[in-house]
Scaffold this active site. Sequence first.
Site, PDB file in Angstrom:
ATOM      1  N   ASP A  24      -0.251  -2.930 -13.547  1.00 28.60           N
ATOM      2  CA  ASP A  24      -0.221  -1.971 -12.443  1.00 28.60           C
ATOM      3  C   ASP A  24       0.422  -0.663 -12.934  1.00 28.60           C
ATOM      4  O   ASP A  24       1.538  -0.685 -13.473  1.00 28.60           O
ATOM      5  CB  ASP A  24       0.614  -2.595 -11.312  1.00 28.60           C
ATOM      6  N   GLY A  35      -1.195   1.608  -2.272  1.00 32.20           N
ATOM      7  CA  GLY A  35      -0.385   1.875  -1.083  1.00 32.20           C
ATOM      8  C   GLY A  35      -1.005   1.281   0.167  1.00 32.20           C
ATOM      9  O   GLY A  35      -1.059   1.927   1.211  1.00 32.20           O
TER      10      GLY A  35
HETATM   11  P1  13P Z   1       2.374  -0.747  -1.270  1.00 31.31           P
HETATM   12  O1  13P Z   1       3.679  -0.106  -1.595  1.00 31.31           O
HETATM   13  O2  13P Z   1       1.733  -0.145  -0.063  1.00 31.31           O
HETATM   14  O3  13P Z   1       2.460  -2.229  -1.154  1.00 31.31           O
HETATM   15  O4  13P Z   1       1.355  -0.426  -2.494  1.00 31.31           O
HETATM   16  C1  13P Z   1       1.448  -1.160  -3.688  1.00 31.31           C
HETATM   17  C2  13P Z   1       0.619  -0.572  -4.774  1.00 31.31           C
HETATM   18  O5  13P Z   1      -0.194   0.301  -4.586  1.00 31.31           O
HETATM   19  C3  13P Z   1       0.833  -1.123  -6.136  1.00 31.31           C
HETATM   20  O6  13P Z   1       0.061  -0.457  -7.086  1.00 31.31           O
HETATM   21  O1  G3H Z   2       3.064   0.850  -7.497  1.00 22.90           O
HETATM   22  C1  G3H Z   2       4.200   0.423  -7.414  1.00 22.90           C
HETATM   23  C2  G3H Z   2       4.393  -1.029  -7.229  1.00 22.90           C
HETATM   24  O2  G3H Z   2       4.817  -1.295  -5.925  1.00 22.90           O
HETATM   25  C3  G3H Z   2       5.317  -1.580  -8.280  1.00 22.90           C
HETATM   26  O3  G3H Z   2       6.630  -1.215  -8.053  1.00 22.90           O
HETATM   27  O4  G3H Z   2       7.567  -0.525 -10.278  1.00 22.90           O
HETATM   28  O5  G3H Z   2       9.064  -1.295  -8.432  1.00 22.90           O
HETATM   29  O6  G3H Z   2       7.578  -2.910  -9.643  1.00 22.90           O
HETATM   30  P1  G3H Z   2       7.775  -1.489  -9.155  1.00 22.90           P
HETATM   31 ZN    ZN Z   3      -0.055   1.644  -6.794  1.00 20.67          ZN
END
Ligand code: 13P
Ligand code: G3H
Ligand code: ZN
Length: 314
Positions: free
Chosen positions: A83, A218
């Site tokens: 991610d 998001g």
């Molecule tokens: P949220 O913060 O809305 O759960 O989004 C998570 C996200 O986009 C991780 O890449």
């Molecule tokens: O996009 C962000 C995700 O919610 C991951 O968040 O970097 O705190 O693990 P994090």
């Molecule tokens: Zn994200």
Amino acid sequence: MALCPMKEILKEAEKGGYGVGAFNVNNMEQLQGIIRAGDEAKSPIILQVSKTALTYTDKELLVAMIQVAAKKHPHLPIAIHLDHGSNLALVKEVIDLGFTSVMIDGSLQEDGKTPRSFDDNARVTKEVADYAHKKGVTVEGELGTLGGIEDGIAASKVILTDPKDAERFVKDTGVDALALAIGTSHGAYKFKATPKLALDIITEVHRRVPDTFLVMHGSSSVPQELIEEVNKYGGELKKAMGVPIDTIKEAIKLGMRKINIDTDGRLAFTGAIRKYFHEHPEVFDQRKYLGEGREAIYKWVKSKMIDFGCAGKA
Ligand code: 13P
Ligand code: G3H
Ligand code: ZN
């Protein structure tokens, strides 16, 4: 099928016109909750791991747990996805660890704040796509920056995705999946008033690049019941607001296929643990309260799989 490139999962979602939740994982309890949900809902599963999660746990340990979980569920298609990867070095590292999919977030510079130019974003993204594709790994890019819209206008610093640019970006980089900026943002405080999203961007990008899988970051709904549970047992979350589930369903109808959720899982886990502590002040066995968190994740993820339409597809 077990571990597979993410595009195998998203190809089926595109054919079937449904969305697949991509849930962030940082620990064993979250992983078990999500896998149990996918198993019971008969859903494909995208497990996503951020750079922060890799350093919080121990990257080899976290990946080994995911690989074992996948091995024990050979009937479920499961992808391990990076991610918001920020550079090629990190991408190479996670591919060596066994990830089947990576996101290269070239929308922002390495500081995570300053937007990159189109050309710079396309350059880093293509570099990653060329490398990852040789290894059979799926690639997600991002164009535009996340952030809210008020009165139909994006807040300053927020750059919504331009569909014409999206078409050129896909052609220039060869990404399999593309994250669109349509007015969502990460975290629990997405909107000040009624949520507004630029859903027309989805329709237009889907029309221009029908073979590219569209991704919504998001996407947490931040439901009042989760906020109330946290606050009832000592939390202090104020005016939190997310994307209503009907809006997500509409986005899926228009072409969104990967729906990223992290915040809702955090809220569900925290609320359950706070409640348990409040009701059982004498308990200090961590399996008891972490077990409550795990149960809450399982229930929440299963309900999302039903909402997004991926339940019953594995
Ligand atoms: P949220 O913060 O809305 O759960 O989004 C998570 C996200 O986009 C991780 O890449
Ligand atoms: O996009 C962000 C995700 O919610 C991951 O968040 O970097 O705190 O693990 P994090
Ligand atoms: Zn994200």
